[in-house]
Design a protein around this motif. Sequence first.
Motif, PDB file in Angstrom:
ATOM      1  N   ALA A 167       0.828  -1.212   0.000  1.00  0.00           N
ATOM      2  CA  ALA A 167       0.000   0.000   0.000  1.00  0.00           C
ATOM      3  C   ALA A 167       0.866   1.267   0.000  1.00  0.00           C
ATOM      4  CB  ALA A 167      -0.932  -0.009   1.198  1.00  0.00           C
ATOM      5  N   GLU A 168       2.008   1.239   0.703  1.00  0.00           N
ATOM      6  CA  GLU A 168       2.882   2.414   0.816  1.00  0.00           C
ATOM      7  C   GLU A 168       3.836   2.567  -0.365  1.00  0.00           C
ATOM      8  OE1 GLU A 168       2.668  -0.091   3.021  1.00  0.00           O
ATOM      9  OE2 GLU A 168       2.534   0.672   5.059  1.00  0.00           O
ATOM     10  N   GLY A 169       3.986   1.527  -1.190  1.00  0.00           N
ATOM     11  CA  GLY A 169       4.913   1.548  -2.321  1.00  0.00           C
ATOM     12  C   GLY A 169       5.693   0.251  -2.380  1.00  0.00           C
TER      13      GLY A 169
ATOM     14  N   THR B  53      11.860  -4.319   6.632  1.00  0.00           N
ATOM     15  CA  THR B  53      11.501  -3.319   5.618  1.00  0.00           C
ATOM     16  C   THR B  53      11.944  -1.962   6.150  1.00  0.00           C
ATOM     17  OG1 THR B  53       9.613  -4.618   4.860  1.00  0.00           O
ATOM     18  CG2 THR B  53       9.619  -2.272   4.302  1.00  0.00           C
TER      19      THR B  53
ATOM     20  N   PHE C 247       9.889   2.442   1.566  1.00  0.00           N
ATOM     21  CA  PHE C 247       8.947   2.156   0.492  1.00  0.00           C
ATOM     22  C   PHE C 247       9.206   3.169  -0.608  1.00  0.00           C
ATOM     23  CE2 PHE C 247       6.860   0.581   4.290  1.00  0.00           C
ATOM     24  CZ  PHE C 247       6.395  -0.669   3.876  1.00  0.00           C
TER      25      PHE C 247
ATOM     26  N   ARG D 103       7.921   4.923  -4.173  1.00  0.00           N
ATOM     27  CA  ARG D 103       6.690   5.138  -4.927  1.00  0.00           C
ATOM     28  C   ARG D 103       6.701   4.328  -6.226  1.00  0.00           C
ATOM     29  NH1 ARG D 103       5.013  11.077  -6.561  1.00  0.00           N
ATOM     30  NH2 ARG D 103       5.692  11.315  -4.430  1.00  0.00           N
TER      31      ARG D 103
END
Length: 167
Positions: free
Chosen positions: A94-96, A105, A108, A110
């Motif tokens: 969802a964030e990239g 992680t 993120f 784009r």
Amino acid sequence: MASERKMVNAFSLEYLEAVQVRDDPSTALESETAEPWEVRAAAGRYGLFRPWEKVEEDVPRALFRFEETAWLFRVIWPALGRDRTFRLRSTPAAEGYPVEMGDTTVAFLRGFDPDAVFAAHLASYLIRSPQALGLLVWLAGPTAQQEMGRMLADLASGPGGAAPDPA
């Protein structure tokens, strides 16, 4: 009296032939790119050599038209064989696109940008290698070094030596 025989390799020809049938371990690329490296004039250009290699006999790992370019490659060459510090996932969240370091992680993106992740790997190598970082600063030249010195002094005298405020 010492032998006049030129020794190319400390291992016998029979041994070298026998080991050629074996597969290299997964760490072979790191062994191939690891320190030490030297830049030397070769064939009117600049070559990347191991200290024990001879310009007259050995083929350089790379040959460059400009000395500055040879030194830049010399700085990053050892990082090429190391396990990548960061890994980019090809499936976006969802964030990239997730960027991982080990099992964590850490970012993120784009867009899917493996070049950015590889550049971050090279940068992380540079900040962990005083020799590589020192060579990079030396290659930047006196003007950049002077400005860098002023910036570092400002950072060091700031509150707790914190990273610069991006604002």
